[in-house]
Enzyme design. Structure first.
Site, short mmCIF file in Angstrom:
data_model
loop_
_atom_site.label_atom_id
_atom_site.label_comp_id
_atom_site.label_asym_id
_atom_site.label_seq_id
_atom_site.Cartn_x
_atom_site.Cartn_y
_atom_site.Cartn_z
N GLU A 187 -15.33 -0.90 33.63
CA GLU A 187 -14.16 -1.24 34.49
C GLU A 187 -13.98 -0.79 35.86
OE1 GLU A 187 -11.58 -3.64 33.58
OE2 GLU A 187 -13.06 -4.22 32.14
N SER A 197 26.91 -8.16 -22.28
CA SER A 197 27.22 -7.22 -23.03
C SER A 197 26.90 -5.59 -22.29
CB SER A 197 26.72 -7.14 -24.41
OG SER A 197 27.30 -8.14 -25.08
#
Length: 839
Positions: free
Chosen positions: A90, A493
């Site tokens: 780069e 229950s």
């Protein structure tokens, strides 16, 4: 000579004029654009868009949320050779220039003039930092000039290494990977420090064109780019010729590696994500938060496995619903099978497979399974597959593979443990010449199907409310609905313990007698004549409350609620902080006709489990910011006996902290951990007695299957609603409370015999075997003021000394049956506020 002199003067003046005009134009642009440029100091404050990560209590990654994969690193963590690779690719003169490469800019200007757009750029690393952090990606002259000005400003105020570090953490490298560390993970599943030279060069080639030079999208083009960078590194003296030759000849090793979850807890991850969004908004996705939840990975795996196994077991009991698809036989070409199966999704451990052959004589079915390849299915794994007709009716037992499957059928399969006889992937054909059966080399699978039935499991720390395990359905990937926290279902229950606890607090005892006999209600609110029954359809006459609870006698519970009063019980539920907005306001409440989520029910049982103190379930233990600092921690839980006691303890804590000497050298915390005071909600003597009653559910009642744990500290309650639409088991010891629920999302009946003890309790049991492994029994300490008295099991009164069938019962000391006045006994009941007798 004079003409040459005049020409030279003219050219000099033209040059000076051009230079002046250039300087004036440049100055004008600078003065125009400078006010809009951001301050470089902002670079050091910018928060990189790092995803939200959720971890278990033992640091297993559960999930990652956010569009960008990023893992910021410092420049010291990056090998020098990796830095050289990026510089070679780069900006080879990065450490020499002042932020702008004149030659690159000239090239970009020529392209702009000749083509009207900038194609090759000319940006230095500093200019890319300016663009990536602050500017748009538009290819315009104004944007380029802004980029140059900002690059010059960055170079003046930051060190070169700082600029390079910012670049390597921000740059996009394809496949949602932002920054070098994320790319190393995505492409090579390695940290930056472990990459080879060839891999380093490959990553360095991506910033120029992350798609065009991507090794996954175009390996050859990516390799050419890699090798060009390696050549540049050699020419610049970064690597030796031998290193260049070795790296340039290296094969492409990149692959797509997603950060995979280490723990299956999709519903948990979604709960954590939702909570983080409430706290931080959309910033939660990008600000690098790490969330540690209370989930224990071992318990969570056990919860997922237990729920899936329980739902699959229910599903097999009710028969095979047939194939999920069909493929025409002419399409069953070996080269086409993989594509065919790509149209069907895998769900958890279930893989779709197409039948390629059925051999009744050998008792084998051959298939091609997604993600596995050619497999075979022994007939014994198919024998459960009676044809499903209704929830309570199945067809005859299959006698051969063709009774179940045909060529072209698409079904789900589960892999089985299998040791291949050879190293090949092909199964030898037929039998050997001497008649000896050939051992198959194909992987073996068993027939499966995706359950229609659903379920949930929630396990809470009974003291502080921490969620230790949670799964809200068979598979989060298949269905994201979280039944553990969102499904309002009738508790059946499992509601009764709250009813009986309210009775104990009102002065009844486990020895209080109620008549288990037929009862009929013509209630306008119920809009019909109601004739409730016990699940057995029988009536048992005078029954002690203890026996009524562990045997789950419906008629006793209804009479108990009638005597206590519905308003009183609803008020008591509110006292326990149990939601009542979905509770019935009539006597059907006694049978659990209201609605609660599994989480709400587990939380209610956790209150019972810990001795009667308030419980607030919570999932998030800590939140850390991107710097790793704790910014939130779940409050410490402190038990207190009353509101006044909670206030007193809070004041004592504040005073104690104020009295501590200041430590000026201690690091300043970014948060202050809070304290949650858990007030007592239920009388501890009543809760202790209820514990013993619910332990009898395990010892001699509907929860006897839980005896398989071999522990003395387990208590719980089964639950089943009308027509077996919901099946429950909720059980606990002093430390942990766990609820398991099974049912259909549309409330269809589960089928004949699918009670809580059969459908839900095995799930709870499989989970608790793991959750309680290695722990000592934990029971509630016996409070003062409780006595144990021998009573007559038929009357509930104190037994005579020579009564052989007498049993011991627990009482608050003021409610104990009075001593007998003579041998025959003439007590007047339990001597408490509620007289002994039949109700």
């Amino acid at each position: 000579m004079s003409r040459l002199f005049r020409t030279s003067r003219l050219l000099a003046w033209l040059f000076l004029l051009g230079l002046s005009v250039t300087i004036l134009i440049g100055s004008g642009f600078y003065l125009y654009l400078r006010p809009g440029l951001p301050a470089v100091e902002q670079l050091m404050d910018i928060r990189l868009q790092t995803p939200l990560r959720v971890y278990s209590a033992d640091d297993k990654l559960i999930a990652e949320f956010g569009e960008k994969r990023r893992a910021p690193v410092t420049i010291e963590q990056i090998p020098t050779i990796q830095l050289h690779a990026f510089l070679a690719a780069e900006d080879a003169r990065f450490y020499e220039h002042f932020g702008v490469d004149i030659r690159g800019l000239v090239r970009a200007a020529v392209e702009l003039i000749s083509t009207g757009q900038i194609r090759s750029g000319g940006s230095t690393i500093t200019m890319q930092v300016a663009k990536n952090y602050f500017l748009s990606r538009d290819r315009t002259f104004i944007r380029k000039f802004n980029e140059i000005l900002l690059a010059l400003q960055i170079e003046r105020e930051l060190e070169k290494d700082q600029i390079l570090e910012l670049y390597l953490n921000k740059i996009y490298l394809g496949n949602r990977a932002y920054g070098l560390a994320a790319a190393a993970q995505v492409y090579y599943n390695k940290p930056v420090s472990e990459l080879s030279l060839a891999q380093m060069a490959m990553l360095a080639g991506l910033p120029k064109a992350p798609s065009a030079y991507n090794p996954l999208a175009d390996p050859e083009r990516a390799k050419a780019r890699r090798n060009w960078i390696l050549g540049r590194m050699r020419d610049l003296g970064y690597i030796t010729r031998d290193a260049w030759e070795l790296a340039a000849s290296a094969p492409i090793t990149a692959d797509y590696h997603v950060v995979s979850s280490e723990l299956e807890a999709g519903h948990v991850a979604e709960m954590a994500r939702s909570e983080m969004i409430k706290r931080f908004g959309d910033d939660a996705y990008n600000d690098g938060y790490s969330v540690t939840v209370t989930i224990d990975s071992t318990k969570q795996r056990a919860a997922v496995d237990a729920l899936q196994a329980g739902l699959e077991a229910y599903d097999r009991r009710h028969g095979f619903r047939g194939p999920i698809g069909t493929v025409e036989e002419e399409q069953l070409v070996p080269g086409n099978l993989k594509n065919l199966m790509a149209n069907y999704r895998s769900v958890g451990s279930l893989a779709p497979a197409v039948v390629t052959g059925v051999d009744d004589n050998a008792g084998l079915t051959t298939l091609y399974a997604r993600g596995i390849g050619p497999v075979e299915m022994p007939f014994e794994t198919m024998q459960w597959a009676r044809r499903h007709k209704t929830e309570s009716l199945t067809g005859p037992r299959p006698e051969k593979p063709s009774d179940v499957l045909a060529t072209g059928n698409v079904v789900y399969v589960k892999p089985m443990a299998h040791e291949p006889a050879t190293g090949t992937d092909e199964r030898p054909e037929g039998e050997k010449g001497n008649g000896e059966q050939v051992i198959s080399a194909l992987p073996q699978v068993s027939l499966a199907q995706l359950p229609d039935v659903q379920g949930a499991l929630v396990s809470l720390n009974a003291r502080n409310g921490a969620v230790e395990a949670l799964t809200g359905g068979y598979s989060f990937s298949y269905n994201k609905y979280n039944r553990a926290t969102q499904a309002l279902r009738q508790p059946g229950s499992t509601f009764k313990p709250f009813l009986y606890l309210s009775a104990l607090e009102k002065g009844l005892t486990p020895a209080t007698i109620f008549n288990d006999a037929p009862i009929v209600f013509d209630d306008k609110e119920l809009e019909t004549v109601w004739r409730p029954q016990n699940s057995s359809g029988q009536f048992y006459g005078p029954t002690r409350l203890r026996e009524a609870l562990y045997s789950s006698r419906n008629l006793v519970s209804i009479r108990l609620l009638r005597d206590l009063g519905v308003p009183y019980v609803l008020d008591y539920l509110e006292q326990l902080h149990i939601p009542i907005e979905h509770m019935q306001k009539d006597l059907s409440l006694a049978l659990g006709s209201g609605q609660l989520t599994p989480m709400q029910l587990a939380r209610g049982f956790a209150v019972i489990a810990n001795g009667g103190h308030d419980v607030t379930p919570y999932l998030i233990e800590t939140i850390r910011n991107a710097a790793g600092e704790i910014i939130y921690q779940a409050p410490e839980v402190v038990f207190c006996e009353s509101e006044e006691d909670c206030t007193k303890k809070a004041e004592e804590k504040t005073a104690g902290e104020a009295a501590l000497p200041a430590d000026n050298e201690a690091p300043q915390q970014t948060f202050q951990r809070g304290v949650r005071y858990a007030e007592r909600l239920a009388d501890k003597r009543s809760v202790y007695i209820l514990h013993s009653m619910l332990q009898d559910v395990i010892r001699r009642g509907t929860g006897r299957r839980a005896l398989a744990l071999g522990r003395p500290d387990i208590a719980g309650k089964t639950g089943t609603t009308n027509n077996q639409r919901d099946a429950w088991f909720v059980g606990f010891n002093l430390r942990i409370a766990t609820a398991a629920w099974v049912g259909f999302d549309d409330s269809s009946p589960l089928g004949r015999g699918e009670y809580g003890a059969r459908a839900a309790l095995p799930i709870w049991l499989d989970y608790m075997k793991v959750a309680l492994s290695g722990t000592s029994p934990a029971t509630m300490p016996r409070p003062n003021g409780i006595v144990s008295v021998r009573i007559d099991p038929e009357t509930g009164k104190r037994a005579s000394a020579d009564q052989e069938d007498a049993v011991f019962e627990l009482f608050p000391e003021e409610l104990a049956p009075p001593a007998l006045e003579n041998k025959e006994g003439s007590g007047s009941g339990n001597g408490g506020s509620v007289p002994q007798g039949i109700f």
